[in-house]
Design an enzyme around this catalytic site. Structure first.
Site, PDB file in Angstrom:
ATOM      1  N   ASP A   1       0.848  -1.187   0.000  1.00 41.09           N
ATOM      2  CA  ASP A   1       0.000   0.000   0.000  1.00 41.09           C
ATOM      3  C   ASP A   1       0.890   1.246   0.000  1.00 41.09           C
ATOM      4  O   ASP A   1       1.853   1.335   0.764  1.00 41.09           O
ATOM      5  CB  ASP A   1      -0.885  -0.022   1.244  1.00 41.09           C
ATOM      6  CG  ASP A   1      -1.917   1.081   1.248  1.00 41.09           C
ATOM      7  OD1 ASP A   1      -2.780   1.069   0.360  1.00 41.09           O
ATOM      8  OD2 ASP A   1      -1.860   1.934   2.156  1.00 41.09           O
TER       9      ASP A   1
ATOM     10  N   GLU B   1       1.461   0.280  -4.994  1.00 44.03           N
ATOM     11  CA  GLU B   1       0.974   1.570  -5.497  1.00 44.03           C
ATOM     12  C   GLU B   1       2.153   2.537  -5.627  1.00 44.03           C
ATOM     13  O   GLU B   1       2.800   2.854  -4.620  1.00 44.03           O
ATOM     14  CB  GLU B   1      -0.056   2.151  -4.546  1.00 44.03           C
ATOM     15  CG  GLU B   1      -1.327   1.338  -4.444  1.00 44.03           C
ATOM     16  CD  GLU B   1      -2.299   1.940  -3.438  1.00 44.03           C
ATOM     17  OE1 GLU B   1      -3.433   2.236  -3.818  1.00 44.03           O
ATOM     18  OE2 GLU B   1      -1.912   2.117  -2.261  1.00 44.03           O
TER      19      GLU B   1
END
Length: 837
Positions: free
Chosen positions: A538, A567
């Protein structure tokens, strides 16, 4: 970390009045003998040493100050179109050592370059990037003759303007260059001490003319080798004969461990740890404390608090205490035979994202262990109209990997309450599975049952990746990290503010040695102990390139086929320099994948503008963007297709079906279904790693909720009745997945293969057509043709010579063939057509 100093022009008379109300804002110990002092209002240099008083409140000593100067730490480079003439690696190079300015004194940085005759442009870039440059526009530099020496000067605080100024000796030959830092105003001071203070002591600094005394926080000094522990025994080590404890707490004056024989009982034993190597505290007890629970009692700078061991691997409900377990006894039957899933190449993966609770909680799921890890172990479950659900659904769909949304313990759900909900992106205990998904949040059930989840998926031929959230924690100050070593684990600016690159109020400082070690140790533990096959990071940009490279090296030594992806963006402005952020493009050559928001935006439009359309949903002019994605973005931000994760939706933002409904409310349901299928067909026929949000294959809806992190089961649950209602859509997805897995032409290994084997063809307006050489990729089909037609009308397409077999068209995929065609083919509206010879 460096930042642009703040200089404020204040007349001397006003400064004298305000000095009575000035105060110290922050003090950090940056190395053994250096303080970084931030002032709420600037002072004028020079500053006498005796104006500062550093008091050691623990010992009663005063530590003398050796020198005081401004804390300017400029990393300035002259960037220009002449850099290549000096032997630099290209022009406009912000990291060029040949054109870097050197510090003359605190108010002057200079470099002198010998340049050939010519007219050039330049400016100053700072900190290795383009976030801060001076001046705003390029400066023209007219060099009159060869071998001209040109001196470039940076004056951080011009004594007249009180602003940062830049000069060169051609354009400003008469510029007044300061001979010293005297007279400059600074709101940050670098204070050199005559001796190194003890970091475990309470240190306080005062400055004459400033009204307050401020406690010193040990910051970058803790990054030094003296406090960097490299052992692998942090946490609890349990044997049949002994139990040992090791905690990294370099600024603590005392550490005790509170031991509880019973999970909810009072303290049974209280033992002192002793200070040991590299800032650790250690205790060895000559007895096994299996199934005991424990807490640390840590005294730092005069404050004593209880804290859970950051390295704890088990805990009581809601992590009120750590739990000491024999991990071997948590293994399910047959665990020793369980192995990581082998993967020849990252592009062979097809990832399916699931939340543990969403997967099984609905009444129509047909699963017994609703909302639990064990739901993934149930065979043969069925839902409405006899559709397969759960594990059988995953096998029927044909994906290769299940990505579990954060399984590590998070803070926003009470583990003892059955109806609380959250996605889990609010971590607090990184090495402990979430207890609310276990049949019992107490004891070691959560460990055993998560292992059963992994084992079951492996037995079904599926890999397991987990979503990890090492970029921030749920809170600050009250976290175990901050209780044990105040401010160390978090990025802070020089004023003592926690930076917020995550958008959640803080960000972990993974560039610091012991934070980086914690993350590396944690991911190694998940991969080794739980047999995990991949990690999805993340806000991976915040983890930083260096840390991710170290993680990759560690994990590939354990599991060479591991999937690593994340990400490539932040959630706010980070305290990590931009040159270290692992943003899109920085993953090149690292064997780390990044989510391709470019293909998402091109296919369905911006997720931040609900009515915006994309290529598959009605927009024009996006064919070129689709083509870039088809080739795995290897002409834009990736070196190889395995670095790119292609998708149209994930847990964040709208589901694919909801986004289509928002942007195409006027269209019929039939047309929207075609858009959905076309969107997914683009993902599954593009080069790279395809990613599917769980339930997307039966038109998952969250009722238009684009941020359902705490919206509960009614919004988030997979409603299996939709699989029965939209079974044709599910079958289309499953057949597409099967097609991709059967044909290596859709999974080319590198950019060279893509360049050699994939060719775009001329096609009607607002369509995309490409041909893949199947023979070259070892495919059973000698040539493959794919055509995307998002238009709401049919289009004629002239086929390349040959007798083509249609295997995919509007709403249908059949590998055995749907029809034979040659010459001209009519492309159906809103469709993906796939053919081969």
């Amino acid at each position: 970390m460096s930042r642009k100093p703040i200089y404020v022009q204040i007349p001397v008379t006003i400064l004298n009045i305000y000095s009575k109300n000035s105060y110290l804002e922050n003090v950090y110990l940056e190395d053994a003998t250096t303080l970084l002092v931030t002032l709420a209002q600037p002072l004028t240099l020079p500053c006498r040493n005796d104006k500062l008083l550093l008091s050691d409140r623990t010992s009663g000593e005063v530590i003398p100050v050796a020198s005081v100067d401004t804390a300017n730490r400029y990393q300035a480079v002259v960037v220009s179109n002449f850099q290549h003439l000096l032997g630099s690696e290209g022009d406009w190079n912000t990291t060029d050592p040949l054109t870097q300015l050197k510090k003359v004194h605190s108010n002057l940085y200079q470099c002198t370059l010998t340049l050939p005759k010519g007219i050039y442009s330049y400016k100053f870039a700072f900190n290795g990037g383009w976030q801060w440059t001076l001046p705003a526009s390029n400066v023209e530099l007219n060099v009159p003759a060869d071998q001209t020496k040109v001196t470039f000067s940076l004056v951080p605080c011009d004594l007249t303007t009180q602003q940062t100024e830049v000069y060169d000796s051609i354009n400003q030959p008469a510029a007044e260059i300061p001979a010293s830092s005297a007279g400059m105003q600074a709101d940050q001071l670098l204070v050199t001490l005559s001796q190194a203070p003890n970091v475990t002591h309470t240190l306080e600094l005062s400055l004459q003319g400033y009204r307050n005394t401020l406690q010193v926080i040990a910051r970058h000094v803790l990054d030094t080798a003296a406090y960097t522990y490299s052992g692998n025994d942090l946490g609890v080590t349990l044997t049949a004969e002994s139990t040992s404890f090791r905690l990294w707490a370099p600024t603590a004056t005392e550490v005790q461990v509170l031991l509880f024989e019973h999970e909810n009982g009072p303290v049974t034993l209280e033992e002192h740890l002793h200070a040991d190597q590299q800032g650790t505290w250690y205790l060895l007890l000559p007895r096994s404390l299996e199934n005991w629970s424990y807490l640390y009692l840590v005294t730092v700078q005069g404050q004593t608090q209880t804290a859970l061991d950051p390295y704890a691997r088990a805990c009581t409900p809601n992590a009120l205490r750590g739990l000491i377990v024999d991990l071997a006894k948590t293994n399910p039957a047959g665990w020793d035979e369980d192995q990581h899933l082998s993967l020849q190449a990252a592009v062979d993966a097809i990832i399916y994202e699931l939340h543990v609770r969403d997967f099984s909680i609905s009444e129509d799921s047909g699963m017994v262990h609703k909302g639990e890890y064990l739901a993934f172990t149930e065979d043969g479950t069925q839902g409405p109209s006899g559709v397969s659900t759960g594990l059988e659904h995953l096998k029927e769909l044909g994906i290769t990997h299940v990505q579990i949304m954060p399984p590590a313990r998070f803070a926003s759900v009470d583990e003892t309450r059955v109806n609380e909900y959250n996605w889990g992106y609010d971590p607090c205990n990184y090495n402990i599975p979430q207890g609310s998904y276990a049949s019992n949040p107490g004891g070691s059930a959560r460990i055993n049952e998560f292992k059963q989840l992994v084992q079951s998926l492996h037995h079904a031929g599926l890999g397991v990746t987990i979503d990890v959230v090492y970029n921030h924690t749920f809170t600050i100050h009250s976290t175990d990290f901050d209780k044990i070593v105040p401010q160390y684990y978090y990025r802070t600016d020089d004023r003592g503010n926690y930076t917020n690159g995550s958008g959640c109020g803080n960000e972990l400082a993974t560039e610091r040695p012991m934070v980086r070690k914690f993350v590396r140790d944690s991911v190694n533990y998940w991969i080794s102990e739980y047999h995990i096959d991949g990690l999805r990071f993340d806000l991976m940009a915040l983890i930083g390139t260096e840390t991710m490279v170290a993680i990759s090296e560690d994990l590939r030594a354990i599991h060479p086929d591991i999937l690593l992806y994340g990400e490539p963006w932040c959630g706010g402005e980070s305290g990590l320099p931009s040159s270290q952020l692992l943003t899109k493009g920085q993953q090149r050559g690292l064997q780390i994948g990044v989510f391709n928001d470019e293909i998402r935006g091109a296919i369905i439009g911006s997720v931040f503008a609900k009515e915006e359309q994309g290529f598959a949903t009605g927009a024009q002019g996006l064919a070129a963007a689709i083509k870039q994605s088809v080739i795995g973005s290897t002409k834009t931000f990736a070196n190889e297709p395995g670095e790119v994760v292609n998708y149209t939706s994930s847990h964040d933002n709208f589901t694919l079906w909801d986004k289509i409904a928002q942007s195409n409310a006027q269209n019929s349901e039939d047309q929207r279904i075609r858009m959905d299928e076309l969107a997914q067909a683009i993902v599954l026929t593009s080069q790279g790693i395809p990613f599917i949000q769980g339930g997307e294959d039966f038109l998952r809806t969250k009722g238009g909720n684009d941020n359902s992190y705490n919206a509960g089961d009614s919004v988030n649950q997979l409603t299996w009745a939709r699989k029965a209602t939209y079974h044709a859509v599910f079958q289309y997805y499953a057949n597409l997945i099967h097609l991709r897995r059967q044909h290596p032409a859709f999974r080319l290994r590198n950019a060279h293969e893509i360049d050699q084997q994939l060719t775009f063809l001329d096609s009607p307006q607002n369509t995309v057509a490409f041909q893949i050489d199947g023979k070259a990729s070892g495919d059973s089909w000698s040539s493959i043709l794919v055509i995307y037609n998002p238009n709401t009308h049919t289009c004629p397409f002239t086929l390349p010579a040959g007798n083509w077999t249609v295997v995919g068209k509007q709403g249908e995929i059949a590998e055995q063939g749907l029809q034979e065609v040659e010459g001209t083919l009519t492309l159906e509206e809103i469709s993906c057509t796939i053919l081969h010879i």
